[in-house]
Design a protein around this motif. Sequence first.
Motif, short mmCIF file in Angstrom:
data_model
loop_
_atom_site.label_atom_id
_atom_site.label_comp_id
_atom_site.label_asym_id
_atom_site.label_seq_id
_atom_site.Cartn_x
_atom_site.Cartn_y
_atom_site.Cartn_z
N GLU A 7 3.33 -1.20 -10.35
CA GLU A 7 2.05 -1.43 -10.87
C GLU A 7 1.05 -0.80 -9.85
O GLU A 7 0.14 -0.18 -10.06
CB GLU A 7 1.81 -3.02 -10.89
CG GLU A 7 2.62 -3.43 -12.09
CD GLU A 7 2.47 -5.14 -12.31
OE1 GLU A 7 2.53 -5.53 -13.13
OE2 GLU A 7 2.26 -5.59 -11.08
N ALA A 8 1.33 -0.81 -8.24
CA ALA A 8 0.30 -0.45 -7.23
C ALA A 8 0.41 1.13 -7.51
O ALA A 8 -0.64 1.75 -7.43
CB ALA A 8 0.91 -0.90 -6.09
N PHE A 9 1.73 1.57 -7.79
CA PHE A 9 1.54 3.18 -7.71
C PHE A 9 0.70 3.70 -9.13
O PHE A 9 0.15 4.55 -8.95
CB PHE A 9 3.03 3.55 -8.05
CG PHE A 9 3.33 5.07 -8.37
CD1 PHE A 9 2.95 6.21 -7.60
CD2 PHE A 9 3.88 5.40 -9.80
CE1 PHE A 9 3.15 7.39 -8.10
CE2 PHE A 9 3.78 6.53 -10.18
CZ PHE A 9 3.43 7.61 -9.38
N VAL A 10 0.96 3.14 -10.13
CA VAL A 10 0.10 3.39 -11.45
C VAL A 10 -1.20 3.50 -11.03
O VAL A 10 -2.08 4.31 -11.35
CB VAL A 10 0.67 2.71 -12.57
CG1 VAL A 10 -0.40 2.97 -13.82
CG2 VAL A 10 2.13 3.06 -13.16
N ALA A 11 -1.76 2.31 -10.47
CA ALA A 11 -3.15 1.89 -10.14
C ALA A 11 -3.61 3.11 -9.30
O ALA A 11 -4.69 3.63 -9.51
CB ALA A 11 -3.36 0.70 -9.52
N VAL A 12 -3.15 3.51 -8.11
CA VAL A 12 -3.72 4.52 -7.35
C VAL A 12 -3.39 5.91 -7.89
O VAL A 12 -4.52 6.81 -7.92
CB VAL A 12 -2.58 4.53 -5.93
CG1 VAL A 12 -3.30 5.70 -5.20
CG2 VAL A 12 -2.82 3.09 -5.30
N ALA A 13 -2.52 6.03 -8.95
CA ALA A 13 -2.36 7.41 -9.61
C ALA A 13 -3.34 7.75 -10.52
O ALA A 13 -3.88 8.68 -10.56
CB ALA A 13 -1.00 7.54 -10.14
N LEU A 47 4.66 10.00 -2.53
CA LEU A 47 4.20 10.09 -3.65
C LEU A 47 2.97 10.52 -3.72
O LEU A 47 2.14 11.04 -4.86
CB LEU A 47 4.52 9.02 -4.43
CG LEU A 47 5.67 8.21 -4.59
CD1 LEU A 47 5.61 6.89 -5.08
CD2 LEU A 47 6.61 9.14 -5.47
N PHE A 48 2.14 10.71 -2.62
CA PHE A 48 0.64 11.01 -2.59
C PHE A 48 0.50 11.73 -1.46
O PHE A 48 1.07 11.57 -0.23
CB PHE A 48 -0.21 9.63 -2.46
CG PHE A 48 -0.11 8.81 -3.67
CD1 PHE A 48 -0.90 9.30 -4.86
CD2 PHE A 48 0.52 7.47 -3.64
CE1 PHE A 48 -0.89 8.27 -6.08
CE2 PHE A 48 0.85 6.87 -5.13
CZ PHE A 48 -0.01 7.27 -5.97
N GLU A 49 -0.46 12.50 -1.34
CA GLU A 49 -1.00 13.43 -0.37
C GLU A 49 -2.54 12.81 0.10
O GLU A 49 -3.12 12.70 -0.81
CB GLU A 49 -1.15 14.86 -0.74
CG GLU A 49 -0.02 15.75 -1.00
CD GLU A 49 -0.20 16.93 -1.52
OE1 GLU A 49 -1.38 17.43 -1.82
OE2 GLU A 49 0.71 17.84 -1.81
#
Length: 297
Positions: A7-13, A47-49
């Motif tokens: 859920e955190a990953f999707v929100a930031v994405a 997963l993020f830059e």
Amino acid sequence: MEVRWLEAFVAVAEELHFGRAATRLHMAQSPLSQTVRKLEKDIGVPLFERNTRSVALTAAGRSLLPHAYRALEELEVARQAAHASVGTVYGHLTIGFTGAINHRTLPVLTRVLRRRFPDIALSLQGRVVTGDAVAQLQQGTLDLAFVGLPLDPSPLESRLIAREPLGAVVPVDHPLANSVRLDLGALRDEDFIAMPAGRGSDLERTTTAACVAAGFRPRVVQEIGDPFMILTLVAAGVGVSLVSEGMSEILPHGAVYVPLADPQPYLRHGLAWSPSNPSKVLRVVLDVASEVLPTPS
């Protein structure tokens, strides 16, 4: 891997901003960053830059995102199935409506739904005119919409729920304000306030057609997408307008509703939905709507 990590990953994405994503998840930014790092450590790739000015998905993040969506969707389906097994209707429905035009119909439906099915989460989206509603129903961003009928040919299904005559709204000090009934042709030289042309508003389309049938095209001096603001501008003396009879119940001080003489133009209110929408919640809501908003005889 934990659900809250996804859920955190999707929100930031989706936000590409840790601050906005933290606000969306109702948490502080630092714990959110730690949660994302736990997911990255568990998977073994970034997963993020990140830099001080921007956030972007890495190739691994872009690859993970559709799978994260599916995992969260499957979890929601599992929750709904568990609730359904004990007779509870559980889920989410997004309803589009124009605004004040729907003040007689939308509250009737939503009040009953909230009372009978408290586990259905309703998301109400206002200022959605018929043309936009049709597009959003086909795209799947709306589940149900209050629309004007008839619809142009489309794969959508619809049902008539009300039929209201159009009437004129004029400033309280207008020479025609005290008329019992008004011949529409008497407004041919007036300035009109209307919904924006070309946006798919059934009120705008019906107004224009009625005026043309009366022998003139309305001289529109102000377009505005909020039906109640149309009433407000009439009260302010900017011009006149045509609205559905139900809106006479919510006139601001300074505006007067005058019924039109025969032949009266009508607005036909309806509900529209996509028959390909698989939502079980939609079927429940449509059943309730058929009860509380029946098709008029």
